[in-house]
Design a protein around this motif. Structure first.
Motif, PDB file in Angstrom:
ATOM      1  N   GLY A 191     -31.372 -46.047  18.264  1.00  0.00           N
ATOM      2  CA  GLY A 191     -30.015 -46.332  18.723  1.00  0.00           C
ATOM      3  C   GLY A 191     -29.028 -46.328  17.581  1.00  0.00           C
ATOM      4  N   LEU A 192     -27.799 -46.720  17.883  1.00  0.00           N
ATOM      5  CA  LEU A 192     -26.759 -46.811  16.858  1.00  0.00           C
ATOM      6  C   LEU A 192     -27.226 -47.759  15.765  1.00  0.00           C
ATOM      7  CD1 LEU A 192     -23.616 -47.058  19.147  1.00  0.00           C
ATOM      8  CD2 LEU A 192     -24.173 -45.175  17.595  1.00  0.00           C
ATOM      9  N   ALA A 193     -26.996 -47.367  14.520  1.00  0.00           N
ATOM     10  CA  ALA A 193     -27.528 -48.146  13.402  1.00  0.00           C
ATOM     11  C   ALA A 193     -27.039 -49.588  13.447  1.00  0.00           C
ATOM     12  CB  ALA A 193     -27.141 -47.492  12.075  1.00  0.00           C
ATOM     13  N   ASP A 194     -25.749 -49.796  13.659  1.00  0.00           N
ATOM     14  CA  ASP A 194     -25.270 -51.188  13.596  1.00  0.00           C
ATOM     15  C   ASP A 194     -25.806 -52.028  14.749  1.00  0.00           C
ATOM     16  OD1 ASP A 194     -23.739 -49.537  15.063  1.00  0.00           O
ATOM     17  OD2 ASP A 194     -21.796 -50.141  14.239  1.00  0.00           O
ATOM     18  N   VAL A 195     -26.071 -51.370  15.870  1.00  0.00           N
ATOM     19  CA  VAL A 195     -26.662 -52.130  16.980  1.00  0.00           C
ATOM     20  C   VAL A 195     -28.119 -52.468  16.658  1.00  0.00           C
ATOM     21  CG1 VAL A 195     -27.292 -52.065  19.420  1.00  0.00           C
ATOM     22  CG2 VAL A 195     -25.136 -51.038  18.655  1.00  0.00           C
ATOM     23  N   LEU A 196     -28.859 -51.447  16.180  1.00  0.00           N
ATOM     24  CA  LEU A 196     -30.285 -51.672  15.910  1.00  0.00           C
ATOM     25  C   LEU A 196     -30.495 -52.736  14.839  1.00  0.00           C
ATOM     26  CD1 LEU A 196     -33.082 -49.156  16.021  1.00  0.00           C
ATOM     27  CD2 LEU A 196     -32.911 -50.474  13.919  1.00  0.00           C
ATOM     28  N   PHE A 197     -29.610 -52.753  13.852  1.00  0.00           N
ATOM     29  CA  PHE A 197     -29.817 -53.714  12.771  1.00  0.00           C
ATOM     30  C   PHE A 197     -29.282 -55.109  13.109  1.00  0.00           C
ATOM     31  CE2 PHE A 197     -30.463 -49.923  10.096  1.00  0.00           C
ATOM     32  CZ  PHE A 197     -31.652 -50.309   9.511  1.00  0.00           C
ATOM     33  N   THR A 198     -28.387 -55.214  14.096  1.00  0.00           N
ATOM     34  CA  THR A 198     -27.853 -56.546  14.399  1.00  0.00           C
ATOM     35  C   THR A 198     -28.425 -57.116  15.688  1.00  0.00           C
ATOM     36  OG1 THR A 198     -25.953 -55.458  15.404  1.00  0.00           O
ATOM     37  CG2 THR A 198     -25.683 -56.278  13.150  1.00  0.00           C
ATOM     38  N   ARG A 199     -28.646 -56.233  16.674  1.00  0.00           N
ATOM     39  CA  ARG A 199     -29.164 -56.742  17.949  1.00  0.00           C
ATOM     40  C   ARG A 199     -30.330 -55.880  18.434  1.00  0.00           C
ATOM     41  NH1 ARG A 199     -23.803 -56.229  18.594  1.00  0.00           N
ATOM     42  NH2 ARG A 199     -23.977 -54.583  20.143  1.00  0.00           N
ATOM     43  N   PRO A 200     -31.435 -55.874  17.684  1.00  0.00           N
ATOM     44  CA  PRO A 200     -32.573 -55.047  18.108  1.00  0.00           C
ATOM     45  C   PRO A 200     -33.103 -55.515  19.453  1.00  0.00           C
ATOM     46  CG  PRO A 200     -33.240 -56.549  16.381  1.00  0.00           C
ATOM     47  CD  PRO A 200     -31.758 -56.687  16.503  1.00  0.00           C
ATOM     48  N   GLU A 201     -33.576 -54.562  20.261  1.00  0.00           N
ATOM     49  CA  GLU A 201     -34.060 -54.915  21.588  1.00  0.00           C
ATOM     50  C   GLU A 201     -35.530 -55.283  21.559  1.00  0.00           C
ATOM     51  OE1 GLU A 201     -33.174 -51.822  24.318  1.00  0.00           O
ATOM     52  OE2 GLU A 201     -31.070 -52.462  24.444  1.00  0.00           O
ATOM     53  N   ASP A 202     -36.292 -54.586  20.724  1.00  0.00           N
ATOM     54  CA  ASP A 202     -37.735 -54.805  20.728  1.00  0.00           C
ATOM     55  C   ASP A 202     -38.095 -55.886  19.713  1.00  0.00           C
ATOM     56  OD1 ASP A 202     -40.332 -52.881  21.679  1.00  0.00           O
ATOM     57  OD2 ASP A 202     -40.655 -54.248  19.968  1.00  0.00           O
ATOM     58  N   PRO A 203     -38.954 -56.812  20.075  1.00  0.00           N
ATOM     59  CA  PRO A 203     -39.337 -57.868  19.125  1.00  0.00           C
ATOM     60  C   PRO A 203     -39.952 -57.315  17.840  1.00  0.00           C
ATOM     61  CG  PRO A 203     -40.718 -57.907  21.111  1.00  0.00           C
ATOM     62  CD  PRO A 203     -39.574 -56.997  21.393  1.00  0.00           C
ATOM     63  N   ARG A 204     -40.672 -56.154  17.955  1.00  0.00           N
ATOM     64  CA  ARG A 204     -41.286 -55.584  16.746  1.00  0.00           C
ATOM     65  C   ARG A 204     -40.212 -55.098  15.776  1.00  0.00           C
ATOM     66  NH1 ARG A 204     -45.049 -51.360  19.736  1.00  0.00           N
ATOM     67  NH2 ARG A 204     -43.200 -51.419  21.058  1.00  0.00           N
ATOM     68  N   THR A 205     -39.133 -54.510  16.315  1.00  0.00           N
ATOM     69  CA  THR A 205     -38.028 -54.076  15.456  1.00  0.00           C
ATOM     70  C   THR A 205     -37.435 -55.277  14.738  1.00  0.00           C
ATOM     71  OG1 THR A 205     -37.540 -52.504  17.209  1.00  0.00           O
ATOM     72  CG2 THR A 205     -35.946 -52.664  15.412  1.00  0.00           C
ATOM     73  N   GLU A 206     -37.232 -56.330  15.501  1.00  0.00           N
ATOM     74  CA  GLU A 206     -36.626 -57.513  14.909  1.00  0.00           C
ATOM     75  C   GLU A 206     -37.510 -58.060  13.792  1.00  0.00           C
ATOM     76  OE1 GLU A 206     -35.565 -60.544  17.663  1.00  0.00           O
ATOM     77  OE2 GLU A 206     -34.766 -61.839  16.081  1.00  0.00           O
ATOM     78  N   GLU A 207     -38.823 -58.116  14.077  1.00  0.00           N
ATOM     79  CA  GLU A 207     -39.729 -58.633  13.046  1.00  0.00           C
ATOM     80  C   GLU A 207     -39.685 -57.767  11.795  1.00  0.00           C
ATOM     81  OE1 GLU A 207     -43.747 -59.345  14.248  1.00  0.00           O
ATOM     82  OE2 GLU A 207     -43.092 -60.413  16.051  1.00  0.00           O
ATOM     83  N   TYR A 208     -39.619 -56.430  11.988  1.00  0.00           N
ATOM     84  CA  TYR A 208     -39.617 -55.542  10.822  1.00  0.00           C
ATOM     85  C   TYR A 208     -38.328 -55.692  10.025  1.00  0.00           C
ATOM     86  CZ  TYR A 208     -39.907 -51.399   7.918  1.00  0.00           C
ATOM     87  OH  TYR A 208     -39.934 -50.551   6.851  1.00  0.00           O
ATOM     88  N   ILE A 209     -37.177 -55.684  10.716  1.00  0.00           N
ATOM     89  CA  ILE A 209     -35.924 -55.701   9.942  1.00  0.00           C
ATOM     90  C   ILE A 209     -35.636 -57.076   9.361  1.00  0.00           C
ATOM     91  CG2 ILE A 209     -34.872 -53.767  11.200  1.00  0.00           C
ATOM     92  CD1 ILE A 209     -33.245 -55.672  12.775  1.00  0.00           C
ATOM     93  N   THR A 210     -36.284 -58.100   9.882  1.00  0.00           N
ATOM     94  CA  THR A 210     -36.102 -59.405   9.252  1.00  0.00           C
ATOM     95  C   THR A 210     -37.174 -59.634   8.187  1.00  0.00           C
ATOM     96  OG1 THR A 210     -37.352 -60.394  11.057  1.00  0.00           O
ATOM     97  CG2 THR A 210     -34.935 -60.503  11.188  1.00  0.00           C
ATOM     98  N   GLY A 211     -38.008 -58.604   7.960  1.00  0.00           N
ATOM     99  CA  GLY A 211     -38.933 -58.671   6.825  1.00  0.00           C
ATOM    100  C   GLY A 211     -40.194 -59.448   7.105  1.00  0.00           C
ATOM    101  N   ARG A 212     -40.578 -59.569   8.395  1.00  0.00           N
ATOM    102  CA  ARG A 212     -41.794 -60.335   8.642  1.00  0.00           C
ATOM    103  C   ARG A 212     -43.065 -59.484   8.504  1.00  0.00           C
ATOM    104  NH1 ARG A 212     -40.232 -63.738  13.752  1.00  0.00           N
ATOM    105  NH2 ARG A 212     -38.115 -63.245  13.094  1.00  0.00           N
ATOM    106  N   PHE A 213     -42.906 -58.172   8.556  1.00  0.00           N
ATOM    107  CA  PHE A 213     -44.047 -57.327   8.182  1.00  0.00           C
ATOM    108  C   PHE A 213     -43.526 -56.023   7.597  1.00  0.00           C
ATOM    109  CE2 PHE A 213     -43.163 -55.927  12.480  1.00  0.00           C
ATOM    110  CZ  PHE A 213     -43.311 -54.576  12.409  1.00  0.00           C
ATOM    111  N   GLY A 214     -44.439 -55.250   7.064  1.00  0.00           N
ATOM    112  CA  GLY A 214     -44.022 -53.963   6.501  1.00  0.00           C
ATOM    113  C   GLY A 214     -44.028 -54.084   5.013  1.00  0.00           C
TER     114      GLY A 214
END
Lengths: 263, 286
Positions: A240-263
């Motif tokens: 999706g749009l970068a600013d949307v994906l980075f601020t309001r991710p829909e998938d919990p896995r995306t959120e975990e990744y961008i908040t640095g919980r794995f990867g």
């Protein structure tokens, strides 16, 4: 199609490329499964995800470089301007001329001069430009390195700094006037200053080209991309749009990744 | 006590290290002595028999003083050129194919065959060409000699080409492919220029070895007392001249054998040194 995720950019936008249920395999592993995703014209699309998630394999499927690896295969389809690039009548050589690629490790031809590096794409296609100097200056100017290189055109490509080598590779790619430029972690071997210059360059290039960039740096993806795709374990989790994906991710896995919980 | 034991161990380890170092240095010196004594005797005896006549005149009948090995020098150069004309196309193409195709039944078979061919004694190539070419043409010829030398060169050239082509980094091939180059353009315009020095080194080593071979020429090129003006006729060569002069009972022929040996060694040395210089420059770049 229902598989198009909701947050694509507002119209007008043109789908330059499109992956349709794309899969990719290596002899001993499956790298990608069921990727369906558009690539929007004149936008920068970033592909992010942890190591081994298939993001590099994905862009290598977009110019048929994946199959260069012995035993590597693809399934599904990729469209360029609405036409399949995997059709039986399609020559991968023609695809690669339209869809250029910049690699993770700068790979100028080390013993060729800067000038010959820029012209190498044309020469490898059997084209002798009428005015090579014009081609060289135009490509180096677009790659934002004409001023520093104009007096060093005869230096071997291998003698440049890492950042210069990578911009030379971009210039070499631009000289062929591609429509899409794929970049596979182009800054991963560069220092922060060289990285900043490449990011600026990407920003300028989107006026004329469609760009897909793989990066392991979420900050970089947020800085350079209009659209972002998050890959995990060979699947497209969110696009999706970068600013949307980075601020309001829909998938919990995306959120975990961008908040640095794995990867 | 444990401290003393440790000190002793250290001392004995030091001793064994210096012993092994000394041994290695001694053995290394031996190889230098070997080369030096060969060169010394060849130069010593060869220089005595060497004169402008040796280099420019044809052989005289045994017992008649004077004469030279000019025809053998020309013959050796001719045979090596013929061998290159046959071995280079075969060896280069085979080497490129082995390196670029990498896997497959034929590739594995060809690689094994090249290795096996390299281990075949060169005299066997002589007999083989005798049986095939000489028997068919019904006489000795420069062509047959060139073919026999080519067989000794092919495995070296093939494997040297394969190694040099394979040493070209994969990312350069990928760079060229991603620019829309076809496979053969990638090879011709990117891979081969990068591998050229390594290939040239291998070719020169093979040429140097072939130039010094006598065994494959004994039943193929045979010998001749004249300049070779027809490839279908026998030709003289330095190694065979050295052989026949040495087993003759005449002192002046012995002197000529030494002189011919000196010429041959100089010739081979030129090839080897060139090869070494080429490979050295290659190391500097990469």
């Amino acid at each position: 199609m229902s598989t198009v995720p909701p947050s694509t950019p507002p119209p007008p936008h043109v789908e330059k490329m499109r992956a349709e249920n794309l899969g990719a395999k290596f002899p001993d592993a499956v790298a990608l499964r069921g990727i369906t995703m558009p690539v929007i014209e004149h936008k920068v699309t970033a592909v992010i995800g942890p190591s081994g998630c298939g993001k590099s394999t994905f862009i290598r499927c977009l110019n048929r470089m994946h199959e260069v690896v012995p035993g590597a295969t693809t399934s599904g389809d990729v469209l360029l301007d609405g036409k399949s690039i995997y059709g039986s009548a399609v020559d991968p050589v023609g695809v690669r001329r339209k869809v250029g690629m910049v690699f993770q490790k700068p790979n100028p031809f080390p013993e060729m001069s800067v000038r010959d590096n820029v012209l190498s794409g044309l020469r490898l296609n059997g084209i002798r430009p009428a005015s090579p100097d014009v081609v060289v200056e135009a490509a180096l100017t677009q790659a934002a390195m004409w001023d520093e290189m104009r007096d060093s055109l005869d230096r071997p490509g291998g003698s440049l700094s890492g950042g210069q080598q990578q911009r030379l590779c971009i210039a070499r790619c631009l000289a062929l006037e591609p429509e899409v430029i794929l970049m596979d972690e182009p800054c991963s071997s560069l220092d922060p200053i060289a990285t900043a210059r490449i990011e600026e360059l990407i920003h300028d290039l989107r006026e004329r080209y469609t760009i897909v960039i793989v990066t392991h740096s979420m900050q970089q993806a947020a800085r350079v991309s209009d659209l972002t795709a998050f890959f995990y374990l060979g699947e497209l989790v969110e696009y999706g749009l970068a600013d949307v994906l980075f601020t309001r991710p829909e998938d919990p896995r995306t959120e975990e990744y961008i908040t640095g919980r794995f990867g | 006590m444990s401290d003393a034991a440790r000190v002793r161990t250290l001392a004995s380890r030091r001793a064994s290290e210096s012993f092994v170092r000394g041994l290695a240095a001694g053995v290394t010196a031996l190889t230098v002595v070997g080369l030096a004594s060969v060169l010394f005797s060849v130069v010593g005896y060869g220089a005595r028999g060497l004169s402008m006549t040796t280099l420019t005149a044809l052989p005289r009948p045994a017992g008649v003083p004077g004469g030279g090995v000019a025809n053998a020098i020309v013959g050796t150069l001719l045979l090596v050129a013929l061998a290159c004309a046959i071995a280079l196309p075969v060896g280069l193409l085979a080497g490129i194919h082995l390196a670029e195709a990498r896997t497959g039944k034929l590739v594995r078979l060809a690689r094994t065959a090249a290795d096996a061919l390299a281990a075949v004694p060169s005299v066997v190539f002589g007999i083989f060409v005798f049986g095939v070419l000489v028997a068919w043409m019904k006489h000795f010829s420069a062509l047959a000699g060139g073919a026999a030398l080519a067989l000794t060169m092919i495995p070296t050239v093939t494997r040297a080409t394969e190694v040099a082509v394979r040493a070209v980094p994969e990312r350069l091939r990928e760079a060229a492919l991603a620019l829309g180059a076809t496979r053969h353009r990638v090879i011709a315009q990117v891979v081969l220029p990068s591998a050229a020095r390594g290939i040239a080194t291998g070719v020169l080593l093979a040429v140097g070895r072939a130039a010094g071979e006598a065994a494959p020429l004994l039943f193929t090129a045979w010998e001749s007392r004249f300049f070779c003006d027809d490839l279908r006729e026998p030709t003289a060569s330095l190694p065979v001249s050295i052989f026949t002069y040495t087993i003759s009972p005449y002192d002046d022929l012995h002197a000529q054998a030494w002189a011919a040996a000196l010429v041959l060694v100089s010739l081979v040395l030129v090839f080897q040194v060139t090869a070494r210089l080429l490979s050295k420059r290659r190391d500097d770049v990469s």
